[in-house]
Enzyme design. Structure first.
Site, PDB file in Angstrom:
ATOM      1  N   ALA A  66       0.796  -1.338  -0.062  1.00  8.05           N
ATOM      2  CA  ALA A  66       0.080  -0.028  -0.033  1.00  8.05           C
ATOM      3  C   ALA A  66       0.939   1.287  -0.054  1.00  8.05           C
ATOM      4  CB  ALA A  66      -0.783   0.022   1.380  1.00  8.05           C
ATOM      5  N   GLY A 111       0.464  -5.102   0.765  1.00  7.49           N
ATOM      6  CA  GLY A 111      -0.550  -5.131   0.177  1.00  7.49           C
ATOM      7  C   GLY A 111      -0.380  -5.830  -1.132  1.00  7.49           C
ATOM      8  N   GLU A 114      -0.990  -9.176  -0.809  1.00 10.47           N
ATOM      9  CA  GLU A 114      -2.459  -9.717  -0.260  1.00 10.47           C
ATOM     10  C   GLU A 114      -3.237  -9.480  -1.400  1.00 10.47           C
ATOM     11  OE1 GLU A 114      -1.996  -6.280   2.472  1.00 10.47           O
ATOM     12  OE2 GLU A 114      -2.739  -7.681   4.224  1.00 10.47           O
ATOM     13  N   GLU A 134       4.758  -5.365   7.093  1.00  9.07           N
ATOM     14  CA  GLU A 134       3.999  -4.112   7.961  1.00  9.07           C
ATOM     15  C   GLU A 134       4.654  -3.732   9.371  1.00  9.07           C
ATOM     16  OE1 GLU A 134       2.490  -6.523   5.985  1.00  9.07           O
ATOM     17  OE2 GLU A 134       0.928  -5.506   4.814  1.00  9.07           O
TER      18      GLU A 134
HETATM   19  C1  HXC Z   1       5.004   4.252  -1.533  1.00 12.92           C
HETATM   20  C2  HXC Z   1       6.767   3.345  -2.395  1.00 12.92           C
HETATM   21  C3  HXC Z   1       6.569   2.058  -1.800  1.00 12.92           C
HETATM   22  C4  HXC Z   1       5.246   1.932  -1.068  1.00 12.92           C
HETATM   23  C5  HXC Z   1       8.356   1.692  -2.924  1.00 12.92           C
HETATM   24  N1  HXC Z   1       8.068   2.962  -2.971  1.00 12.92           N
HETATM   25  N2  HXC Z   1       7.368   0.931  -1.970  1.00 12.92           N
HETATM   26  N3  HXC Z   1       6.082   4.123  -2.152  1.00 12.92           N
HETATM   27  N4  HXC Z   1       4.722   3.155  -1.037  1.00 12.92           N
HETATM   28  N5  HXC Z   1       4.853   0.829  -0.416  1.00 12.92           N
HETATM   29  C6  HXC Z   1       8.644   4.018  -3.758  1.00 12.92           C
HETATM   30  C7  HXC Z   1       9.958   4.537  -2.955  1.00 12.92           C
HETATM   31  O1  HXC Z   1       9.573   5.545  -2.074  1.00 12.92           O
HETATM   32  C8  HXC Z   1      10.597   5.008  -3.928  1.00 12.92           C
HETATM   33  O2  HXC Z   1      10.101   6.340  -4.490  1.00 12.92           O
HETATM   34  C9  HXC Z   1      10.546   4.154  -5.384  1.00 12.92           C
HETATM   35  O3  HXC Z   1       9.308   3.431  -5.002  1.00 12.92           O
HETATM   36  C10 HXC Z   1      11.487   2.893  -5.562  1.00 12.92           C
HETATM   37  O4  HXC Z   1      11.667   2.382  -4.343  1.00 12.92           O
HETATM   38  P1  HXC Z   1      13.115   2.216  -3.552  1.00 12.92           P
HETATM   39  O5  HXC Z   1      13.032   1.961  -2.010  1.00 12.92           O
HETATM   40  O6  HXC Z   1      14.317   3.412  -3.929  1.00 12.92           O
HETATM   41  O7  HXC Z   1      13.618   0.798  -4.232  1.00 12.92           O
HETATM   42  P2  HXC Z   1      14.738  -0.300  -3.711  1.00 12.92           P
HETATM   43  O8  HXC Z   1      15.832   0.350  -3.000  1.00 12.92           O
HETATM   44  O9  HXC Z   1      14.893  -0.983  -4.940  1.00 12.92           O
HETATM   45  O10 HXC Z   1      13.592  -1.120  -2.756  1.00 12.92           O
HETATM   46  C11 HXC Z   1      12.449  -1.855  -3.076  1.00 12.92           C
HETATM   47  C12 HXC Z   1      11.749  -2.164  -1.752  1.00 12.92           C
HETATM   48  C13 HXC Z   1      11.494  -0.937  -0.931  1.00 12.92           C
HETATM   49  C14 HXC Z   1      12.642  -3.325  -0.927  1.00 12.92           C
HETATM   50  C15 HXC Z   1      10.409  -2.902  -2.171  1.00 12.92           C
HETATM   51  O11 HXC Z   1      10.960   0.074  -1.846  1.00 12.92           O
HETATM   52  C16 HXC Z   1      10.456  -1.194   0.137  1.00 12.92           C
HETATM   53  O12 HXC Z   1      10.917  -1.726   1.144  1.00 12.92           O
HETATM   54  N6  HXC Z   1       9.216  -0.665  -0.123  1.00 12.92           N
HETATM   55  C17 HXC Z   1       8.248  -0.701   1.065  1.00 12.92           C
HETATM   56  C18 HXC Z   1       7.781  -1.998   1.118  1.00 12.92           C
HETATM   57  C19 HXC Z   1       6.918  -2.294   2.147  1.00 12.92           C
HETATM   58  O13 HXC Z   1       7.074  -1.652   3.377  1.00 12.92           O
HETATM   59  N7  HXC Z   1       5.392  -2.839   1.953  1.00 12.92           N
HETATM   60  C20 HXC Z   1       4.671  -2.698   2.725  1.00 12.92           C
HETATM   61  C21 HXC Z   1       3.708  -1.307   2.968  1.00 12.92           C
HETATM   62  S1  HXC Z   1       2.271  -1.567   4.210  1.00 12.92           S
HETATM   63  P3  HXC Z   1      11.416   7.544  -4.967  1.00 12.92           P
HETATM   64  O14 HXC Z   1      10.478   8.744  -5.091  1.00 12.92           O
HETATM   65  O15 HXC Z   1      12.263   7.867  -3.792  1.00 12.92           O
HETATM   66  O16 HXC Z   1      11.903   7.019  -6.264  1.00 12.92           O
HETATM   67  C22 HXC Z   1       1.032  -2.354   3.394  1.00 12.92           C
HETATM   68  C23 HXC Z   1      -0.084  -2.328   4.090  1.00 12.92           C
HETATM   69  C24 HXC Z   1      -1.319  -2.872   3.503  1.00 12.92           C
HETATM   70  O17 HXC Z   1       1.164  -2.821   2.360  1.00 12.92           O
HETATM   71  C25 HXC Z   1      -2.652  -2.605   4.174  1.00 12.92           C
HETATM   72  C26 HXC Z   1      -3.136  -1.308   4.017  1.00 12.92           C
HETATM   73  C27 HXC Z   1      -4.570  -1.468   4.794  1.00 12.92           C
END
Ligand code: HXC
Length: 260
Positions: A66, A111, A114, A134
Site C-alpha cells: 500500500a 498489500g 495481499e 508491515e
Molecule cells: C510508497 C513506495 C513504496 C510503498 C516503494 N516506493 N514502495 N512508495 N509506498 N509501499 C517508492 C519509493 O519511495 C521510491 O520512490 C520508489 O518507489 C523506488 O523504491 P526504492 O525503495 O528506492 O527501491 P529499492 O531500493 O529497490 O527497494 C525496493 C523495496 C522498498 C525493498 C521494495 O521500496 C520497500 O521496502 N518498499 C516498501 C515495502 C513495504 O513496506 N510494503 C508494505 C507497505 S504497508 P522515490 O520517489 O524515492 O523514487 C502495506 C499495508 C497494506 O502494504 C494494508 C493497508 C490497509
C-alpha cells in the site's frame, strides 16, 4: 474505461490487468484500488472475458505494498476506512465469477502480497519476492494478510512471515504453497496466458461453478460443503455445455463449449 493507474487489455477472452505506477513500484494508493474495483465490477458482467491475469508494470515489482506516502498521516479512523475500502476492491479478485491468475514479476510486499493472495492461482517469476513487512512500519496487514496467508500456508508459517516481516524468494514461496508455479522471468506472462487459455477452453459455467464451490465450501463444515457440491453438480446438468461435453466425449471429438 479510462485508467490513470492501470492498463487493461483483452486478448482472446483473457483480461490482462497491469498495475501501472512503476516509478513507485506500483504502490497501491486509493485511486489505483478504486480503479481496480470498478474494472473488476465491469469484468464480472462481461461474458466475453473468461479468465483474468493480473501483473505489475515495470521490471521490479508486482506491487511493493500500500502507498506509504498516502498512509503516513492517517488517523485510526482513516486507516480503518482505507483498509475496508481497499479490501473490498481487492476481494473482487476472489469473488468475480471468472478465475483470476496473479503473474508475479517482482516485489509482492504487504498489500501487493495481499492482492496476489486474493487471486485464485499464483505464478511467480524466479525474481519474485513475497512478504508481509508491515511490522517494520509499526502496523498490521490490512488487506487480508492475517487471514488469507494462514489459509494458504497454514498458521505457523504465516505467523513466522507476519511476525518477522521477512521477505522470501519464489522458491520458498513455492515450497510453502504460496505460489502454484515458478517460471523464468521472460516466460512469466506467456505461462500465465497459457494457463488462462487452457481454462478458457473448458466449459465456462463448470469452471465458474468450480470456483464458487471452493470459495463457498471453504467457509462451511465438510458435510454442508459436500451437499453444496452435489447442488452445483446437479445444476451443471441444466447447461448446454454438459450436453455438448458428454456427447463430444462419447462421439470421440473435441467439445465446442458455448458457456451456456
Ligand atoms: C510508497 C513506495 C513504496 C510503498 C516503494 N516506493 N514502495 N512508495 N509506498 N509501499 C517508492 C519509493 O519511495 C521510491 O520512490 C520508489 O518507489 C523506488 O523504491 P526504492 O525503495 O528506492 O527501491 P529499492 O531500493 O529497490 O527497494 C525496493 C523495496 C522498498 C525493498 C521494495 O521500496 C520497500 O521496502 N518498499 C516498501 C515495502 C513495504 O513496506 N510494503 C508494505 C507497505 S504497508 P522515490 O520517489 O524515492 O523514487 C502495506 C499495508 C497494506 O502494504 C494494508 C493497508 C490497509
Amino acid at each position: 474505461m479510462e485508467f490513470q493507474n492501470l492498463l487493461f487489455e483483452v486478448r482472446d477472452g483473457v483480461g490482462i490487468i497491469t498495475l501501472n505506477r512503476p516509478k513507485a513500484l506500483n504502490a497501491l494508493n486509493s485511486a489505483l484500488l478504486d480503479e481496480m474495483g470498478a474494472l473488476l465490477d465491469d469484468i464480472a458482467k462481461n461474458e466475453a472475458i473468461h479468465v483474468v491475469v493480473i501483473t505489475g508494470g515495470g521490471e521490479k515489482a508486482f506491487a511493493a505494498g500500500a502507498d506509504i506516502a498516502e498512509m503516513q498521516n492517517f488517523t485510526a479512523i482513516e486507516g480503518r476506512t482505507f483498509s475496508v475500502s481497499g479490501m473490498k476492491n481487492i476481494s473482487k479478485l476472489e469473488t468475480i465469477p471468472q478465475p483470476t491468475i496473479a503473474a508475479v514479476n517482482g516485489f509482492a510486499l504487504g498489500g501487493g502480497c495481499e492482492v496476489v493472495m486474493a487471486c485464485d492461482i499464483r505464478i511467480a517469476s524466479t525474481k519474485a519476492k513475497f512478504g508481509q513487512p508491515e511490522v517494520n512500519l509499526g502496523v498490521t496487514p490490512g488487506f487480508g494478510g492475517t487471514q488469507r496467508l494462514p489459509r494458504l500456508v497454514g498458521p505457523a508459517i504465516a505467523k513466522e512471515l507476519l511476525f518477522t516481516g521477512d521477505v522470501i524468494g519464489a522458491e520458498r514461496a513455492y515450497q510453502i504453497g504460496l505460489v502454484n508455479q515458478v517460471v523464468e522471468p521472460e516466460e512469466l506472462l506467456n505461462k500465465a496466458l497459457e494457463m488462462a487459455q487452457k481454462i478458457a477452453s473448458k466449459g465456462q459455467l463448470a469452471v465458474r461453478m468450480s470456483k464458487q464451490g471452493v470459495n463457498e465450501g471453504m467457509n462451511m463444515d465438510l458435510s454442508r460443503a459436500l451437499q453444496y457440491e452435489s447442488e452445483l453438480f446437479g445444476l451443471s446438468f441444466s447447461t448446454e455445455d454438459q450436453k455438448e461435453g458428454m456427447a463430444a466425449f462419447l462421439e470421440k471429438r473435441q467439445a465446442e463449449f458455448k458457456g451456456r
